[in-house]
Design an enzyme around this catalytic site. Sequence first.
Site, short mmCIF file in Angstrom:
data_model
loop_
_atom_site.label_atom_id
_atom_site.label_comp_id
_atom_site.label_asym_id
_atom_site.label_seq_id
_atom_site.Cartn_x
_atom_site.Cartn_y
_atom_site.Cartn_z
N GLU A 102 0.86 -1.19 0.00
CA GLU A 102 0.00 0.00 0.00
C GLU A 102 0.90 1.24 0.00
OE1 GLU A 102 -3.06 -0.74 -0.41
OE2 GLU A 102 -3.01 -2.82 0.24
N TYR A 103 0.40 2.33 -0.62
CA TYR A 103 1.21 3.55 -0.66
C TYR A 103 1.26 4.21 0.71
CZ TYR A 103 -3.12 6.36 -0.62
OH TYR A 103 -4.32 6.94 -0.27
N GLU A 129 0.67 0.12 -4.57
CA GLU A 129 -0.76 0.35 -4.83
C GLU A 129 -1.06 1.84 -4.98
OE1 GLU A 129 -3.79 2.44 -3.01
OE2 GLU A 129 -2.54 1.48 -1.50
N GLU A 132 -6.18 5.39 -5.87
CA GLU A 132 -6.76 6.70 -6.21
C GLU A 132 -6.77 6.94 -7.72
OE1 GLU A 132 -2.36 7.64 -5.82
OE2 GLU A 132 -3.82 6.25 -4.97
N SER A 176 -1.47 10.34 -2.07
CA SER A 176 -2.42 10.04 -3.16
C SER A 176 -2.94 11.32 -3.80
CB SER A 176 -3.59 9.19 -2.66
OG SER A 176 -4.35 9.89 -1.70
N ARG A 177 -3.10 12.38 -3.01
CA ARG A 177 -3.52 13.67 -3.60
C ARG A 177 -2.40 14.25 -4.47
NH1 ARG A 177 -5.96 11.35 0.47
NH2 ARG A 177 -4.84 12.52 2.06
#
Length: 298
Positions: A102-103, A129, A132, A176-177
């Site tokens: 996962e990030y 991953e 998003e 993720s943003r």
Amino acid sequence: MNAVVSSLKPERKFGVVVVGVGRAGSVRMRDLQNPHASSAFLNLIGFVSRRDLKCIDEVLQISLEDALSSQEVEVAYICSESTSHEDYIRQFLNAGKHILVEYPMTLSRAAAQDLWELAEQKGKVLHEEHVELLMEEFAFLKKEVVGKELLKGSLLFTAGPLEEEQFGFPAFSGISRLTWLVSLFGELSLVSAILEERKEDQYMKMTVCLETENKRPLTWIEEKGPGLKRNRHLSFHFKSGSLENMPDVGVNKNIFLKDQNVFVQKLLGQFSEKELAVEKKRILHCLWLAEEIQKCCC
């Protein structure tokens, strides 16, 4: 992409262990147990947790040592807190396992580069991953910005409190943003970053000013505290018009499963070297930006 996986019949299954069974780990275990196209290539062997859980939905808990040494385990899904990712990835790569993590995969660019080099030496897949990028909202935005010249933009994300000790500095826990902005507008440079914190109130606000390669300003704000609802507010101004906030573009279905499909394609060698290089470059750029933001704030 999914059609490529679903059109193939597995010659064998890769044995999988899930490390960490919080929200993401639980979803991963559910997807592995359900009859999906990509799950047909995978066999859930067990899970690793610091908690003594013994068994979840008939899946047995195994020790980290057994997961690392087992010939049956060929793949590790790293779903623990972000601060532990680097160590787990290194241990499982050294044990000769493929990795889905996962990030963020690490909390520094140098560490990520080092782990990718280790994965290449071992001949193993290292997949970070990014669900998003598989969301309906991102697909909508990608279509909206194509061919348009950006003048300025902003992205504000709000949510409840998050423990920095477990998930890293806000630029990493919110990467993720940053990935959205880089994927939409290309590589960015940092202009300034400010972190406002009231630890006694569990409140933080990080304001980051970024610039595109064409010197167009982008502002990214992460605001977290009690009572703040999980939400994105965006504003993009183009020469040809503006996009203010996100319309209802439908429910995000099975985004972790879609990510698993991508991972299985990598296991099967269905990604070109060029595609993998583009993805790696983006991930390393975002990690570098997150590091620069942290330095600027501290």
